[in-house]
Design an enzyme around this catalytic site. Structure first.
Site, PDB file in Angstrom:
ATOM      1  CD  GLU A 127      -2.933   1.186   2.295  1.00 16.93           C
ATOM      2  OE1 GLU A 127      -2.771   0.419   3.257  1.00 16.93           O
ATOM      3  OE2 GLU A 127      -3.854   2.006   2.227  1.00 16.93           O
ATOM      4  N   GLY A 267       2.505   2.409  10.849  1.00 14.02           N
ATOM      5  CA  GLY A 267       2.237   1.627  12.056  1.00 14.02           C
ATOM      6  C   GLY A 267       2.096   0.152  11.765  1.00 14.02           C
ATOM      7  CD  GLU A 270      -5.068  -2.240   5.449  1.00 13.97           C
ATOM      8  OE1 GLU A 270      -4.123  -1.787   6.125  1.00 13.97           O
ATOM      9  OE2 GLU A 270      -5.740  -1.551   4.654  1.00 13.97           O
ATOM     10  CG  HIS A 303      -6.539   0.334  12.324  1.00  9.29           C
ATOM     11  ND1 HIS A 303      -7.315   1.466  12.260  1.00  9.29           N
ATOM     12  CD2 HIS A 303      -5.941   0.218  11.109  1.00  9.29           C
ATOM     13  CE1 HIS A 303      -7.195   2.014  11.069  1.00  9.29           C
ATOM     14  NE2 HIS A 303      -6.363   1.273  10.340  1.00  9.29           N
ATOM     15  CD  GLU A 304      -3.292  -2.288  10.535  1.00  9.46           C
ATOM     16  OE1 GLU A 304      -3.768  -2.433   9.396  1.00  9.46           O
ATOM     17  OE2 GLU A 304      -2.940  -1.170  10.981  1.00  9.46           O
ATOM     18  CG  HIS A 307      -7.983  -2.157   7.632  1.00 10.32           C
ATOM     19  ND1 HIS A 307      -8.804  -1.235   7.040  1.00 10.32           N
ATOM     20  CD2 HIS A 307      -6.889  -1.463   8.062  1.00 10.32           C
ATOM     21  CE1 HIS A 307      -8.234  -0.024   7.116  1.00 10.32           C
ATOM     22  NE2 HIS A 307      -7.080  -0.137   7.747  1.00 10.32           N
ATOM     23  CD  GLU A 326      -6.674   3.110   6.500  1.00 10.20           C
ATOM     24  OE1 GLU A 326      -6.878   2.941   7.723  1.00 10.20           O
ATOM     25  OE2 GLU A 326      -6.049   2.275   5.815  1.00 10.20           O
TER      26      GLU A 326
HETATM   27  N1  PHE Z   1      -3.273   0.787   5.712  1.00 14.54           N
HETATM   28  C1  PHE Z   1      -2.448   0.913   6.885  1.00 14.54           C
HETATM   29  C2  PHE Z   1      -3.403   1.102   8.031  1.00 14.54           C
HETATM   30  O1  PHE Z   1      -3.959   2.123   8.251  1.00 14.54           O
HETATM   31  C3  PHE Z   1      -1.499   2.046   6.872  1.00 14.54           C
HETATM   32  C4  PHE Z   1      -0.407   1.968   5.861  1.00 14.54           C
HETATM   33  C5  PHE Z   1      -0.456   2.756   4.729  1.00 14.54           C
HETATM   34  C6  PHE Z   1       0.652   1.139   6.049  1.00 14.54           C
HETATM   35  C7  PHE Z   1       0.544   2.726   3.792  1.00 14.54           C
HETATM   36  C8  PHE Z   1       1.670   1.100   5.129  1.00 14.54           C
HETATM   37  C9  PHE Z   1       1.611   1.902   4.014  1.00 14.54           C
HETATM   38  O2  PHE Z   1      -3.753   0.226   8.704  1.00 14.54           O
HETATM   39 ZN    ZN Z   2      -5.935   1.451   8.399  1.00 12.87          ZN
END
Ligand code: PHE
Ligand code: ZN
Length: 879
Positions: A127, A267, A270, A303-304, A307, A326
């Site tokens: 991502e 952080g 997911e 959180h993860e 998702h 998000e």
């Molecule tokens: N999608 C991840 C999250 O919010 C954040 C993230 C974005 C991690 C881009 C890595 C790169 O849970």
């Molecule tokens: Zn997220």
């Protein structure tokens, strides 16, 4: 590397459907740190079968192309074109099979995007657009495909080979090599792909889903960290239960893997069934991690996991829709934490964070709606606006529709869109349709940036016993949008007697009075609410539970604030009243300083603190929050022109005054709470530590403080108490601080996460000398400019959390920081861009500082080959 000057904006309105379906992607990796070979086979099927042929357009970046074939025919250089990150094969037939082979170089990938090396293992981060650094493919979230991934590698170096989904087969190969094949039955976008290869140890547990399926849970870490996974595992199991109970959502595969790495830009991530985490959000032991770390782990693990439904099963059509997954998932993790811990404390921390990070962003050069209309570099839009403000928009649906209405909306959303890539409009439609309401005007929250202001005036008429509240909303122009429309603003109010009791509320046109809190929904620029049968002039308790992401202006009298602090039934209002009172006191002293007058400590603040310190009924964590003075950056936001030094001096004066006038109360409370109990990780024990350490931080401003801090340090059995003591000693410039820091260093020098704290404690020390210490610390063996956690904890903390250091009048902080942005840009543009944003508020400072910051921005802007990431931030700041 992208060229900053020619970097182009991408617009949401330009969205076009990808013309092909790709039902299957077979990937083969021949794994090596120096170079990895990636073969891909993808089956294209033209959506519009009326057409005979269509171009195939793929994305790739930093790939060494070995071969390319279409329908069995090897393509030569003139059979396709490569332009930047785009490869085009003209006129492919309706059914086409494309095979590619590329070579990539993980060990030299310092951007930590795509496939890269962390310690002794390889991992991916895709991502938002990292998959294009692995192989040629339409790297966009609306192309969803089923993946089958085969990996082969030397067994000794890479005993563990992981990817998404289920392990399908594995076997030995000659010469000490082995292979493993994974299959993920759920079609997914590229950004959720993941692969991990290396020598990792694991902790295993199980979860039985509500319908009786057994899910294997594994956390993979480097072997020395095996004793620090317990809290993450417990949090994961709690999250899985919670999502079943609260959202009626069950996990859908038989495996759930979490891998912890020290080298991560964000952080956590997911990826379907193979989450990858910054080790900061996995590893914890009482002696290495603070209560805030424990809470962070619970929140991010949740959180993860959440998702998996909000993001993975239903994903985003394009990256403009990022808040779809998000904002919603942050709302879910906030609710999870609130249900696991103290709801009120969680709410206050969320609100504090929104105000201190998102409000300035929404008022600065990067202001954007939660759903942006354009961007240069999508990585710059993983912002507090998209995440935290996005979550408050979701919370407003919840406030307006209630828990059951909200859950009805969620249910319809999944019924309609499971397996699809959709938009925020689809989410809004599901909420509206499930509840039979019209949310069109509410939808403005998605397209309008800026923090709305609500100005409130009131009038009490004793003769008629009527109390009138008049609300006016106004959103100031932002850099990206000049004119603003009225928004739907739910706001909850209560009215208190001067004794602090809730009055029953009845509006003019109603027949009965109802409870003490009333949700009003503002839709117009100005609205009036008349409450009847109000026997005395009430104290208004406004925006209970912080029901909208707005700034509230009401001219509270000190008496009213005192009543709210002492009695209000809503924790947010109590806390906010205390913050307002403290803010007023500090800013007043700041003004007196500027006018050459003596500072003074106001008696109402003293009274309020005396009340808080004597409160034995409220949650100690709430009392702690109420006594934490607004931080310097938040205070800075309240000033026309920021007075860096004035704020620092005034805040210190108020703190010291409170500490000394109330020394015996602080000492009494501290002693009560410092009861010699062994560490426990319960919310109750955390709340005790929170209040105890706030008391200690005040006591450090009295003569008694140093010895208390030293004693606490010596007897501490947990990182929360240890850090509170050392931090306190540093902040008051105690001669004991040096010894405490070096002991800490000797004990923890091999421990990456703990050393982050050691760097932070020093970087945060106020004053213009700190920059020199930060420079020295960059030479420390535990520091590495290549490691984002290190950069954030030393350089980031200095620039963003140390105003008197960063804004030193002699330019030393600015110059140092600009050098770091430039240095980082060559290594890791995403991190460099985050760091560059420390200059975003430059226009709010005095002329001298403005000039200095502008010069540094200009110096960065002309760096050769500046990344698109940094140039977008810098160019916006300069514009
Ligand atoms: N999608 C991840 C999250 O919010 C954040 C993230 C974005 C991690 C881009 C890595 C790169 O849970
Ligand atoms: Zn997220």
């Amino acid at each position: 590397m992208k060229d900053g000057l020619s970097a182009k904006s991408i617009y949401r309105k330009d969205y076009m459907v990808y013309p092909w379906d790709i039902n299957q992607l077979d990937l083969y990796f021949d794994i090596g740190s120096e170079s990895t070979i990636v073969r891909a086979e993808m089956k294209f099927h033209l959506k519009d079968e009326e057409k005979a042929t269509q171009d195939i357009v793929l994305n790739g970046s930093d790939l060494q192309l070995v071969s390319l074939s279409l329908n069995g025919r090897v393509l030569r250089g003139d059979d396709y074109t490569i332009d930047g990150e785009t490869l085009t094969i003209p006129g492919a037939p309706v059914k086409s099979v494309l095979k590619t082979e590329v070579k990539i170089h993980p060990a030299s990938n310092s951007a930590l995007e795509g496939l890269y090396l962390s310690g002794a293992f390889l991992l991916t981060q895709c991502e938002a657009q990292g998959f294009r650094k692995i192989t040629w493919f339409p790297d966009r979230p609306d192309v969803m495909t089923t993946y089958r991934v085969t990996m082969e590698a030397a067994r000794s170096e890479f005993p563990v080979l992981l990817s998404n989904g289920n392990e399908e087969a594995s076997g030995d190969l000659p010469a000490g090599r082995h292979w493993v094949r994974w299959h993920d039955p759920f079609p997914k976008p590229t950004y959720l792909f993941a692969l991990v290869a290396g020598d990792l140890a694991l902790v295993e547990d199980h979860f039985e889903t509500r319908s009786g399926r057994d899910v294997v849970l594994r956390i993979y870490v480097e072997v020395e960290n095996l004793d620090r996974c317990g809290h993450a595992m417990e949090s994961l199991i709690n999250a899985m239960h919670w999502d079943e109970e609260r959202f009626d959502l069950e996990y859908d595969l038989d495996i759930y893997h979490v891998v912890a790495t020290n080298d991560f830009n964000m952080g956590a991530m997911e990826n379907k069934s193979l989450n990858i985490f910054n080790s900061k959000y996995v590893l914890a032991r009482p002696d290495t991690a603070t209560d805030a770390d424990y809470q962070g782990i619970e929140g991010v693990i949740g959180h993860e996991y959440f998702h998996n439904w909000t993001g993975n099963r239903v994903t985003c059509r394009d990256w403009f829709e990022l808040t779809l997954k998000e904002g919603l998932t942050v709302f879910r993790d906030e609710e999870f934490s609130a249900d696991m811990q103290s709801r009120a404390v969680k709410r206050i921390r969320v609100i504090r964070d929104l105000r201190s990070r998102q409000f300035p962003e929404d008022d600065g050069p990067m202001a954007h709606p939660i759903r942006p209309d354009h961007y240069v570099e999508i990585n710059n839009f993983y912002t507090a606006t998209v995440y935290q403000k996005g979550a408050t928009i979701i919370r407003m649906y919840h406030t307006l529709l209630g828990e059951s209405g909200f859950q009805k909306g969620m249910k319809l959303y999944f019924e309609r869109h499971d397996g699809q890539a959709v938009t925020c409009d689809d989410f809004l439609a599901a909420m509206a349709d499930a509840n039979g309401v019209n949310l069109d005007r509410f939808g403005r929250w998605y397209s309008q940036s800026g923090t709305p202001q609500v100005h409130i005036s009131d009038h009490y008429d004793a003769a008629t016993q009527k109390y009138t509240l008049t609300l006016k909303q106004h959103t100031p122009a932002t850099r990206d949008q000049k004119s603003k429309k009225a928004l739907v603003i739910p706001f909850a109010v209560g009215l208190l007697t001067t004794n602090g009791e809730d009055l029953p509320l009845q509006l003019e046109n109603e027949t009965d009075a109802t409870g003490g809190t009333r949700l009003l929904v503002m839709e117009e620029a100005q609205q009036e609410y008349v409450f009847i049968n109000i026997p005395e002039a009430p104290v208004p308790s406004l925006f209970r539970d912080y029901s909208a992401p707005v700034k509230v202006f009401y001219d509270y009298s000190p008496m009213q604030l005192a009543t709210l602090i002492a009695y209000d039934s809503d924790a947010y209002v109590r806390w906010d009243a205390a913050q307002r009172m403290a803010q007023g006191a500090i800013l007043e002293q700041c003004q007196r300083l500027a006018d050459g007058k003596d500072m003074r400590l106001d008696s109402s603040l003293l009274m309020a603190f005396r009340g808080i310190l004597s409160d034995r009924l409220a949650d100690p964590a709430l009392l702690a929050e109420a006594m934490i003075l607004p931080d310097e950056d938040y205070l800075a936001e309240q000033m026309e022109v920021v007075d860096v030094d004035g704020i620092h001096v005034a805040r210190k004066f108020i703190k010291k005054g409170l500490a000394n006038d109330l020394a015996s109360l602080f000492a009494k409370r501290y002693t009560e709470l410092n009861d010699g109990q062994h560490y426990q990780k319960t919310p109750g024990a955390m709340a005790h530590r929170a209040l105890k350490n706030v008391c200690l931080s005040y006591l450090l401003d009295t003569d008694a403080g140093e010895s208390l801090a030293v004693a606490q340090l010596e007897s501490s059995d947990n990182m929360t108490d240890t850090l509170a003591a050392i931090n306190g000693l540093i902040l008051v410039d105690s001669p004991m601080a040096g010894a405490a820091l070096s002991e800490f260093e000797i004990k923890w020098k091999e421990d990456a996460l703990v050393m982050d704290k050691w760097f932070t404690m020093q970087a945060i020390k106020p004053g213009p000398d700190t920059v020199n210490r930060v420079k020295e610390l960059m030479q420390h063996p535990a520091f590495s400019i290549q490691n984002p956690n290190k950069v954030r904890s030393l350089i980031g903390v200095f620039a963003m959390l140390n105003p008197t250091g960063f804004h030193a009048a002699d330019d030393s902080g600015y110059e140092f920081h600009a050098d770091r942005v430039i240095e980082l840009d060559g290594l890791n543009p995403q991190i460099a861009a985050r760091m560059a944003s420390a200059f975003n508020r430059w226009k709010r400072y005095d002329d001298d500082r403005k000039k200095l910051m502008k010069a540094q921005l200009q110096r960065i802007a002309v760096v050769d080959g500046l990344s698109g990431d940094v140039s977008e931030i810098i160019n916006n700041a300069l514009r």
